[in-house]
Scaffold this motif. Structure first.
Motif: not given
Lengths: 308, 263
Positions: B164-175, B244-251
């Motif tokens: 959820y931390a990674i997902l939040g970081t990714l979405l924060g770039i766009f929102i 594994l999903i986390n690694i993919f999301l970070v990349l």
């Protein structure tokens, strides 16, 4: 002298707008270089490009021999950049802002703290160190930004209109500091202030529509006008159309412009001025002013269709 | 008066040092909001217990006491939501709200280092929230959890918080705007609390939905946590897949920053 900053044929477009076009210039180590330009000419773009905030489309740029595209982090560690807009961290105090940015540039916590206090003392904002940036006046925020750009003792100092929004006292202080630093640092700044450019820059570049129109020392730039002189004639009433028609008939009177009751024009020949004066005496002439063409006249000429 | 210190990013002055400085920056900020954070840490699990677990305990009947069964839901929802909110708010602030991104990008920082600092601080706060939530549910439910069980719970919950931390970081770039932010956080709460078996047993959902949701690693993790308190058999596949999903999301996040940070 050794080059500190080199830009070769830099091009940058953004949303179909050409921001920089085939831009090339160099700044020598230990010199002060100013980019003069009107709003939207691309001054800030050049500076942002050098510190890696935006990326070029074409061309090569080097700082201290390092390519900005491949050695960006190394370059940014020896560069201090002060933007035109306020970008202080509003969640940290002034002191914390300086310390954190010092540390991000490679200083130890102790050195960052010492340097932060030192700059606060030099720039007289020691009593604001524990305050939040949003509680400071615009001028004080700019001073903190200036200190933040220098807190890690950079070799290359890049400043975007550094004295904009500062009171005359702070402005003098900033220039005194830069004057002392310029002996062993490279300073590149963008400005619209001709007096500061003339006073402090070793070399001046005039940027227009993303391209350097002219660059060199002040003396060399003035030389290119070949003794061009600005004349200003004041009348009791605005010059008539008839007078203007007659004036335009003189061959080497350049850019005649009416501003209220004043007529301004340029010429290289005294004789042309005497002809104009003879004519003006018939139209209630009140005052005469002549001045050798300065940087501002050159700038206006270069960026507004030329003097000739 | 003298200016001291090194002139450039010295050799060996790597990402670890820079991320440490960024984490120190976050610590300075957290210190200023210590009381609010403490309030959130305690209120979030307690409100979930009060407004979700207790009412639902009167409706849902299970083989074990519902309040005990729903405790992992409180841990996961509270910690996941907190990590998500911290990350998305921090990233949104850096990218859109102030000139902080430009301020950071003109330092020798790399994009990945900014991303890692946001993920680490969000995961850390989410982890603290998980510990507080575990302690509170144990107290409220008069439950006993051994040290082994707590360690197993942490092992299961940590990758989920990190996700959820990674997902939040990714979405924060766009929102960019507040309305979208609130909608996304609300959506995330609904997903966490109600759709993957945290508070509502999956047996109450349509079979087709359960077949799909059961394959989600997050559902497996919640299920494993529920099995831990029942001393049942747990699975580690959820942790592995989430990792594994986390690694993919970070990349993916780092790749996105290279497209969006420097114009």
């Amino acid at each position: 002298m050794e080059a500190s900053i080199t830009l070769k044929a830099i091009g940058k477009t953004f949303r179909n707008n050409t921001l920089l076009a085939d831009l090339s210039f160099g700044v020598e180590k230990g010199s002060t270089f100013v980019i003069l330009g009107e709003n939207g000419s691309g001054k800030s773009v050049v500076l942002k490009l050098l510190v890696g905030l935006i990326e070029k489309d074409v061309g090569m740029a080097y700082i201290h021999g390092k390519d900005i595209s491949t050695r960006g982090d190394k370059i940014r560690s020896i560069t201090g950049y002060m933007p035109q807009t306020i970008d202080l961290d509003d969640e940290l105090t002034v002191l914390e802002n300086l310390e954190i940015f010092g540390q991000l540039h490679g200083l130890s916590a102790r050195d960052a703290h010492t340097n932060a206090l030192d700059w606060a003392e030099r720039l007289n904002f020691g009593n604001n160190l524990q305050r939040m940036p949003q509680d400071l006046s615009h001028g004080n925020k700019r001073l903190v930004q200036f200190a933040r750009a220098l807190v890690h003792d950079p070799q290359v100092i890049i400043l975007d209109e550094p004295t904009k929004g500062l009171d005359p006292h702070s402005r003098t202080k900033v220039w005194d500091i830069l004057d002392k630093l310029h002996q062993h640092k490279t300073i590149l700044f963008a400005s619209q202030n001709f007096a500061e450019a003339e006073r402090y820059a070793d070399r001046i570049a005039i940027l227009h529509h993303g391209n350097i129109k002219m660059d060199g020392t002040l003396e060399r730039l003035i030389e290119t006008t070949h003794g061009l002189t600005r004349y200003r004639l004041s009348f009791s009433q605005p010059p008539t159309d008839e007078f203007m028609e007659k004036l335009k008939a003189f061959p080497r009177i350049l850019r005649p412009q009416v501003k209220g009751t004043e007529l301004e024009f340029y010429s290289r020949e005294r004789k042309q001025f005497f002809n104009a004066l003879e004519l003006a005496l018939k139209y209630e002439l009140v005052d005469i002013d002549t001045s050798i063409c300065r940087l501002q006249d050159l700038f206006v000429g270069l960026t507004d269709g030329g003097l000739e | 008066m003298s200016i001291t210190g090194s002139l450039c990013r010295p050799n060996g002055w790597g990402s670890r040092v820079v991320v440490k400085v960024l984490l120190y920056r976050d610590w300075l900020n957290i210190k200023k909001h210590g009381m609010s954070l403490l309030l959130i840490f305690t209120m979030l699990p307690m409100l979930l217990h009060l407004f979700l677990s207790i009412p639902l305990s009167n409706i849902i009947s299970l083989d074990i006491r519902y309040l005990n069964w729903a405790a992992p839901g409180i841990w996961v929802t509270a910690s996941g939501l907190l990590a998500f909110c911290v990350a998305i708010l921090r990233m949104k602030k850096i990218k859109h709200d102030t000139g902080q991104l430009d301020a950071l990008l003109k330092t020798p920082l790399r994009n990945g280092e900014i991303i890692f600092s946001v993920i680490i601080i969000a995961t850390l706060l989410g982890f603290i929230q998980a510990l507080v939530a575990i302690a509170l549910t144990v107290l409220l439910n008069n439950e006993y959890l051994g040290m082994g069980q707590i360690l197993l719970i942490i092992l299961q919950v940590l990758p989920l918080i990190n996700f959820y931390a990674i997902l939040g970081t990714l979405l924060g770039i766009f929102i960019k705007d507040g309305i979208t932010l609130v909608s996304v956080i609300l959506l995330m709460f609904l997903v966490l609390a109600l759709s993957i078996g945290s508070f509502l047993p999956l047996a109450n959902f349509p079979t087709n939905y359960v077949d799909v949701v059961s394959m989600f690693p997050l559902t497996t993790i919640i299920n494993s946590c529920q099995m831990i308190i029942q001393n049942g058999a747990i699975t580690y596949i959820g942790i592995f897949l989430t990792f594994l999903i986390n690694i993919f999301l970070v990349l993916l996040t780092i790749a996105v920053t290279y497209k969006t940070f420097r114009k």
